[in-house]
Design an enzyme around this catalytic site. Structure first.
Site, PDB file in Angstrom:
ATOM      1  N   LYS A  73       0.940  -1.327   0.016  1.00 21.82           N
ATOM      2  CA  LYS A  73       0.166   0.012  -0.052  1.00 21.82           C
ATOM      3  C   LYS A  73       1.045   1.276  -0.127  1.00 21.82           C
ATOM      4  O   LYS A  73       1.995   1.280   0.690  1.00 21.82           O
ATOM      5  CB  LYS A  73      -0.985  -0.058   1.125  1.00 21.82           C
ATOM      6  CG  LYS A  73      -1.769   0.885   1.395  1.00 21.82           C
ATOM      7  CD  LYS A  73      -2.619   0.931   2.602  1.00 21.82           C
ATOM      8  CE  LYS A  73      -4.019   1.986   2.467  1.00 21.82           C
ATOM      9  NZ  LYS A  73      -4.926   1.948   3.542  1.00 21.82           N
ATOM     10  N   SER A 148      -9.703   1.854   3.032  1.00 23.63           N
ATOM     11  CA  SER A 148      -8.860   2.715   2.391  1.00 23.63           C
ATOM     12  C   SER A 148      -7.883   1.773   1.509  1.00 23.63           C
ATOM     13  O   SER A 148      -7.277   2.128   0.591  1.00 23.63           O
ATOM     14  CB  SER A 148      -8.150   3.644   2.987  1.00 23.63           C
ATOM     15  OG  SER A 148      -7.203   3.486   3.973  1.00 23.63           O
ATOM     16  N   SER A 172      -9.963  -0.067   7.555  1.00 23.31           N
ATOM     17  CA  SER A 172      -9.718  -0.060   6.090  1.00 23.31           C
ATOM     18  C   SER A 172      -8.716  -1.340   5.571  1.00 23.31           C
ATOM     19  O   SER A 172      -8.225  -1.276   4.506  1.00 23.31           O
ATOM     20  CB  SER A 172      -8.577   1.193   6.031  1.00 23.31           C
ATOM     21  OG  SER A 172      -9.371   2.268   6.253  1.00 23.31           O
TER      22      SER A 172
END
EC number: 6.3.5.7
Length: 507
Positions: A73, A148, A172
């Site tokens: 990420k 997210s 998330s």
């Protein structure tokens, strides 16, 4: 293939690491243009790394993760790679060091193939708030993947990575895992080092893995968990046998079933599907225990006061001076001069009170430095980040601090106490991961409150600092997957992994 299956093939010589990386390269080149999970790839670097690890394999010195091809990420530092947090304000920023989790994964011979899309600065529940455009759900590209860590979940679900790292501030990792039909683990706060993780809300943020199986998440956790002296929130507590908990699951567990998580707002089909899963677990030896978590109804409000307050503080460092996006100085100066000139001309022609008002405006006109700050941040931050900065600044402001922030901290403690009492009676607590399956792209962009409500079942684990996992529980009649969540007490990851494995064995 799982990590174990892949590693066995690599060690036996049946599968070469360069071939494996090329397979993932092909998947990314085929699917990423549509899914938009990766914001950057490094195929040449991954191939060079594969050759290095292959030598270790050939010499009988392979690490635990030899054969694991991962995406990271874009909120976790990798030396020499761009670290943008999917934001314009950091679009050209390059990390100068590795996060602790990256160091530990690399030591065990994991191979990193690219950087994954996300909501800007991890603020969002849909992965539509990205400077790189929205991620699409591989199960149905008209739907959101969740956020997210939507890029992290979508990459695993579409076969563009074996496993990925995400971050979880209010759900998330777990929520996109549910929407995309994969496994997502949020460790206990302090279990995994946050060194090298760009902060959204420092007392909530956790790094964790997403994968196609519970055992794979356990294997990644086994490598990244543990004390780190560079993170002063890192726990000294020894890590447990996470892989063993998955390989030898105990069916005789006590599962707390809170009525607060199975009421209004939950899709009836998801509710029924989870009840069926629980019935099977009970038939196999689990004990279902009704419990109450009375303060969870305040979870959303409490979280969005505290998390935005911390975000406001953390994002103050992005000023366009030391690093990150900086507005055009000449353009800014011209704009300021024109504004000043217009006020002076109006002042010369004004009379009475109007003249006094214009004089006051002139005296309050920004200095060039302040205007540069404002313009850089206005251009650099997206809509959702600006919204949360404003909310956070408001609740921390004089006159409102005690009414909002102080009170929210007290409610946070009450929520923690609810969980402490519940875990005296049960091993894990069950809930849906999300109230619905993935919804249409763009359908909640104009209603942020509805977007925030999608985290209703995941947020309290972050408030309490406990661990949680989402594992696929079934497929809705609309063809989309949904997840079941298990939460465990602090540092009881083995228990949630155990419970998740029992669900996985039903499929």
């Amino acid at each position: 293939m799982t990590i174990t299956e892949t590693r066995e093939k690599v060690l036996s010589g049946e599968l070469k690491l360069r071939e494996l990386v090329e397979q993932y390269r092909k998947e990314i080149e085929t699917h990423n243009s549509e899914i938009n999970a990766y914001v950057a790839t490094d195929f040449e670097g991954a191939l060079a790394r594969a050759d290095e690890v292959q030598k270790k394999v050939d010499n009988g010195a392979a690490g635990k993760l030899a054969g694991v091809v991962m995406g990271i990420k874009d909120v976790i530092s990798e030396r020499g790679k761009k670290l943008t947090c999917a934001s314009k304000i950091l679009e050209n920023f390059e990390s100068v060091y590795d996060a602790t989790v990256i160091e530990r994964l690399r030591e065990e011979d994991a191979i990193f193939i690219g950087r994954l899309n996300m909501d800007e600065f991890a603020m969002g529940s849909t992965n539509e708030y990205s400077n790189f455009g929205p991620v699409k759900n591989p199960q149905n590209t008209d739907k959101v993947p969740g956020g997210s860590s939507g890029g992290s979940a979508a990459a695993v679900a579409s076969g563009m990575a074996m496993t990925t790292l995400g971050s979880d501030t209010g759900g998330s990792i777990r929520q996109p895992a549910s929407y995309c039909g994969v496994v997502g683990l949020k460790p206990t706060y302090g279990r995994v080092s946050r060194y090298g993780l760009v902060a959204f809300a420092s007392s909530f943020d956790c790094i964790g893995p997403l994968a196609n199986s519970v055992e794979d998440t356990a294997r990644i956790l086994d490598v990244i968990a543990g004390f780190d002296e560079r993170d002063n929130t890192s726990s000294h507590r020894e890590k447990d046998d996470y892989v063993g908990a998955v390989q030898n699951p105990d069916k005789n567990i006590k599962i707390g079933v809170p009525e607060e998580f199975f009421g209004e707002g939950l899709d009836e089909e998801i509710k029924k599907g989870i009840e069926e899963v629980l019935d099977k677990l009970e038939a196999d030896g689990a004990e279902l225990v009704p419990i109450h978590l009375p303060h969870t109804k305040y979870g959303i409000s409490t979280y969005y006061i505290l998390a935005t307050a911390e975000a406001s503080s953390n994002l103050a460092r992005y000023d366009g001076i030391r690093y990150g996006h900086r507005a055009d100085k000449d353009e800014m100066r011209d704009e300021l001069k024109k504004e000043e000139q217009a006020l002076k001309e109006a002042f010369e022609q004004a009379k009475g009170e109007e003249k006094i008002e214009l004089q006051e405006k002139l005296s309050k006109l920004d200095s060039p430095l302040i205007r540069l700050y404002k313009k850089s941040r206005t251009e650099g931050f997206g809509t959702e980040v600006k919204r949360r900065i404003m909310l956070g600044t408001y609740v921390l402001s004089a006159g409102y601090y005690d009414a909002y922030y102080g009170k929210a901290q007290k409610v946070r403690r009450l929520i923690q106490n609810d969980y402490k009492e519940a875990f005296k009676k049960v091993d894990v607590i069950v809930s849906p991961t999300a109230p619905t399956t993935a919804f249409d792209l763009g359908s909640k962009m104009d209603d942020p409150v509805q977007m925030y409500l999608n985290d209703v079942y995941t947020i309290t684990a972050n408030l309490a600092g406990i661990c949680g996992i989402s594992v696929p529980a079934g497929t809705h009649s609309n063809g989309l997957p949904y997840g079941i969540q298990f939460m465990g007490d602090s540092f009881q990851e083995t228990k949630v992994l155990n419970a998740a494995r029992l669900v996985e064995l039903q499929s």
